[in-house]
Scaffold this motif. Structure first.
Motif, PDB file in Angstrom:
ATOM      1  N   ASP A  80     -16.928  41.816  -5.702  1.00 54.99           N
ATOM      2  CA  ASP A  80     -17.788  40.487  -5.595  1.00 54.99           C
ATOM      3  C   ASP A  80     -18.928  40.463  -4.600  1.00 54.99           C
ATOM      4  OD1 ASP A  80     -15.887  39.442  -7.294  1.00 54.99           O
ATOM      5  OD2 ASP A  80     -14.706  38.660  -5.721  1.00 54.99           O
ATOM      6  N   ASN A  81     -18.704  41.009  -3.470  1.00 54.88           N
ATOM      7  CA  ASN A  81     -19.964  41.229  -2.514  1.00 54.88           C
ATOM      8  C   ASN A  81     -20.847  42.079  -3.004  1.00 54.88           C
ATOM      9  OD1 ASN A  81     -18.768  39.149  -0.734  1.00 54.88           O
ATOM     10  ND2 ASN A  81     -17.694  40.848   0.557  1.00 54.88           N
ATOM     11  N   LEU A  82     -20.667  43.159  -3.636  1.00 57.70           N
ATOM     12  CA  LEU A  82     -21.466  43.924  -4.324  1.00 57.70           C
ATOM     13  C   LEU A  82     -22.612  43.109  -5.264  1.00 57.70           C
ATOM     14  CD1 LEU A  82     -20.093  47.369  -4.964  1.00 57.70           C
ATOM     15  CD2 LEU A  82     -21.952  47.003  -3.317  1.00 57.70           C
ATOM     16  N   GLU A  83     -22.066  42.328  -5.973  1.00 56.98           N
ATOM     17  CA  GLU A  83     -22.543  41.403  -7.051  1.00 56.98           C
ATOM     18  C   GLU A  83     -23.457  40.420  -6.266  1.00 56.98           C
ATOM     19  OE1 GLU A  83     -19.770  40.178  -9.678  1.00 56.98           O
ATOM     20  OE2 GLU A  83     -19.428  42.130 -10.604  1.00 56.98           O
ATOM     21  N   LEU A  84     -23.004  39.916  -5.172  1.00 59.65           N
ATOM     22  CA  LEU A  84     -23.692  38.790  -4.392  1.00 59.65           C
ATOM     23  C   LEU A  84     -24.958  39.611  -3.687  1.00 59.65           C
ATOM     24  CD1 LEU A  84     -21.036  36.729  -2.597  1.00 59.65           C
ATOM     25  CD2 LEU A  84     -22.673  36.023  -4.437  1.00 59.65           C
ATOM     26  N   ALA A  85     -24.743  40.870  -3.494  1.00 60.28           N
ATOM     27  CA  ALA A  85     -25.889  41.635  -2.663  1.00 60.28           C
ATOM     28  C   ALA A  85     -26.956  41.757  -3.863  1.00 60.28           C
ATOM     29  CB  ALA A  85     -25.269  42.777  -1.918  1.00 60.28           C
ATOM     30  N   LEU A  86     -26.263  42.191  -4.866  1.00 57.27           N
ATOM     31  CA  LEU A  86     -27.369  42.417  -6.067  1.00 57.27           C
ATOM     32  C   LEU A  86     -28.384  41.227  -6.400  1.00 57.27           C
ATOM     33  CD1 LEU A  86     -25.693  44.991  -8.029  1.00 57.27           C
ATOM     34  CD2 LEU A  86     -27.560  45.416  -6.704  1.00 57.27           C
ATOM     35  N   ALA A  87     -27.701  39.891  -6.295  1.00 56.06           N
ATOM     36  CA  ALA A  87     -28.180  38.966  -6.739  1.00 56.06           C
ATOM     37  C   ALA A  87     -29.060  38.457  -5.594  1.00 56.06           C
ATOM     38  CB  ALA A  87     -27.077  37.724  -6.963  1.00 56.06           C
ATOM     39  N   HIS A  88     -28.976  38.647  -4.650  1.00 55.18           N
ATOM     40  CA  HIS A  88     -29.789  38.280  -3.523  1.00 55.18           C
ATOM     41  C   HIS A  88     -30.953  39.361  -3.143  1.00 55.18           C
ATOM     42  CE1 HIS A  88     -26.715  35.231  -2.723  1.00 55.18           C
ATOM     43  NE2 HIS A  88     -27.848  34.652  -2.389  1.00 55.18           N
ATOM     44  N   ALA A  89     -31.181  40.549  -4.026  1.00 53.58           N
ATOM     45  CA  ALA A  89     -31.962  41.555  -3.816  1.00 53.58           C
ATOM     46  C   ALA A  89     -33.385  40.818  -3.740  1.00 53.58           C
ATOM     47  CB  ALA A  89     -31.888  42.361  -4.887  1.00 53.58           C
ATOM     48  N   GLY A  90     -33.710  39.849  -4.364  1.00 50.96           N
ATOM     49  CA  GLY A  90     -35.003  39.449  -4.092  1.00 50.96           C
ATOM     50  C   GLY A  90     -35.255  38.784  -2.898  1.00 50.96           C
ATOM     51  N   PRO A  93     -35.883  43.287   1.507  1.00 47.71           N
ATOM     52  CA  PRO A  93     -35.103  44.729   1.757  1.00 47.71           C
ATOM     53  C   PRO A  93     -34.228  44.315   2.959  1.00 47.71           C
ATOM     54  CG  PRO A  93     -37.430  44.995   2.168  1.00 47.71           C
ATOM     55  CD  PRO A  93     -37.396  43.498   1.700  1.00 47.71           C
ATOM     56  N   GLN A  94     -34.565  43.910   3.877  1.00 41.89           N
ATOM     57  CA  GLN A  94     -33.441  43.668   4.940  1.00 41.89           C
ATOM     58  C   GLN A  94     -32.266  42.817   4.652  1.00 41.89           C
ATOM     59  OE1 GLN A  94     -33.886  45.416   7.969  1.00 41.89           O
ATOM     60  NE2 GLN A  94     -31.907  44.541   8.561  1.00 41.89           N
ATOM     61  N   ALA A  95     -32.507  42.082   3.719  1.00 42.39           N
ATOM     62  CA  ALA A  95     -31.265  41.146   3.418  1.00 42.39           C
ATOM     63  C   ALA A  95     -30.082  42.141   2.609  1.00 42.39           C
ATOM     64  CB  ALA A  95     -31.528  39.908   2.586  1.00 42.39           C
ATOM     65  N   VAL A  96     -30.841  42.969   1.950  1.00 45.16           N
ATOM     66  CA  VAL A  96     -29.986  43.757   0.912  1.00 45.16           C
ATOM     67  C   VAL A  96     -29.276  44.709   1.876  1.00 45.16           C
ATOM     68  CG1 VAL A  96     -30.146  45.621  -0.761  1.00 45.16           C
ATOM     69  CG2 VAL A  96     -31.589  43.374  -1.319  1.00 45.16           C
ATOM     70  N   VAL A  97     -30.121  45.360   2.737  1.00 49.37           N
ATOM     71  CA  VAL A  97     -29.389  46.274   3.833  1.00 49.37           C
ATOM     72  C   VAL A  97     -28.332  45.723   4.450  1.00 49.37           C
ATOM     73  CG1 VAL A  97     -29.780  47.586   5.846  1.00 49.37           C
ATOM     74  CG2 VAL A  97     -31.531  47.651   3.965  1.00 49.37           C
ATOM     75  N   GLU A  98     -28.485  44.408   4.926  1.00 47.33           N
ATOM     76  CA  GLU A  98     -27.453  43.810   5.754  1.00 47.33           C
ATOM     77  C   GLU A  98     -26.209  43.503   4.867  1.00 47.33           C
ATOM     78  OE1 GLU A  98     -27.037  43.263   9.008  1.00 47.33           O
ATOM     79  OE2 GLU A  98     -29.088  44.101   9.128  1.00 47.33           O
ATOM     80  N   GLY A  99     -26.386  43.170   3.708  1.00 46.92           N
ATOM     81  CA  GLY A  99     -25.290  42.966   2.589  1.00 46.92           C
ATOM     82  C   GLY A  99     -24.627  44.198   2.473  1.00 46.92           C
ATOM     83  N   VAL A 100     -25.437  45.393   2.246  1.00 49.39           N
ATOM     84  CA  VAL A 100     -24.651  46.520   1.865  1.00 49.39           C
ATOM     85  C   VAL A 100     -23.804  46.989   3.095  1.00 49.39           C
ATOM     86  CG1 VAL A 100     -25.356  49.114   1.360  1.00 49.39           C
ATOM     87  CG2 VAL A 100     -26.491  47.342  -0.078  1.00 49.39           C
ATOM     88  N   LYS A 101     -24.445  46.880   4.034  1.00 53.26           N
ATOM     89  CA  LYS A 101     -23.355  47.070   5.417  1.00 53.26           C
ATOM     90  C   LYS A 101     -22.113  46.419   5.318  1.00 53.26           C
ATOM     91  CE  LYS A 101     -27.310  48.794   8.613  1.00 53.26           C
ATOM     92  NZ  LYS A 101     -28.021  48.569   9.683  1.00 53.26           N
ATOM     93  N   ALA A 102     -22.352  45.033   5.264  1.00 57.26           N
ATOM     94  CA  ALA A 102     -20.971  44.310   5.187  1.00 57.26           C
ATOM     95  C   ALA A 102     -20.033  44.466   4.304  1.00 57.26           C
ATOM     96  CB  ALA A 102     -21.442  42.841   5.117  1.00 57.26           C
ATOM     97  N   ILE A 103     -20.567  44.963   3.061  1.00 51.95           N
ATOM     98  CA  ILE A 103     -19.874  45.571   1.942  1.00 51.95           C
ATOM     99  C   ILE A 103     -19.091  46.900   2.364  1.00 51.95           C
ATOM    100  CG2 ILE A 103     -19.899  46.501  -0.502  1.00 51.95           C
ATOM    101  CD1 ILE A 103     -22.111  44.417  -0.855  1.00 51.95           C
TER     102      ILE A 103
END
Length: 174
Positions: A80-90, A93-103
């Motif tokens: 679920d969090n991977l999908e959220l990170a991909l949805a917020h990719a726009g 890049p820093q938001a995506v990196v933070e999301g991937v670290k959290a995942i």
């Protein structure tokens, strides 16, 4: 004289035994019944063993399915969090990196729940149970066999390990 008396006693006892056996035929009905009873008990024990074997095979299948469902359910929040990170990719890049670290942290936590702790410590002595050496570097300032870099983290403990950590260790110049 004593010998002849002993012989006559022995002979008469033998003759009596032979005569007794000749007069009464051996009774096999008791042994046949006992044999049939033992064979019946043996066949029942084999049937019980076969039933037990079948029941354990069925139980093992159910347990495996339950464990697979438990592990899969534990990974659902990670997905679920991977999908959220991909949805917020726009969002940048820093938001995506933070999301991937959290995942990644969440995935490490899931492995930990199942008893597979992460090992990525630097500066610890090399342990063949936890580490796999992939490189050696000359470092006179460190003790020989000190982990100086973790190339790939390991998961698990000595007796129950998914994989060892791939590490680079030190050795004194020489």
């Amino acid at each position: 004289m004593e010998r002849s008396a002993d012989r006559s006693t022995t002979e008469s006892a033998t003759e009596r035994t032979d005569r007794d056996q000749a007069e009464t035929p051996p009774d096999h009905t008791g042994t046949e019944a006992e044999s049939a009873q033992l064979e019946d008990r043996w066949r029942r024990a084999l049937a019980d063993l076969d039933n037990l074997r079948k029941r354990y095979a069925k139980d093992l299948g159910r347990e495996r399915a339950a464990e697979a469902a438990k592990v899969s359910a534990a990974w659902l929040p990670v997905l679920d969090n991977l999908e959220l990170a991909l949805a917020h990719a726009g969002g940048g890049p820093q938001a995506v990196v933070e999301g991937v670290k959290a995942i990644r942290d969440q995935a490490v936590q899931v492995l930990s729940q199942f008893g597979f702790e992460r090992h990525d410590e630097v500066g610890v002595p090399f342990s063949p149970e936890l580490h796999e050496v992939v490189g050696v570097v000359d470092r006179p300032d460190l003790d020989s066999g000190t982990v100086i870099e973790v190339v790939r983290p390991g998961y698990g403990e000595n007796g129950r390990q998914l994989r060892p950590a791939a590490v680079v260790v030190s050795r004194p110049e020489g």
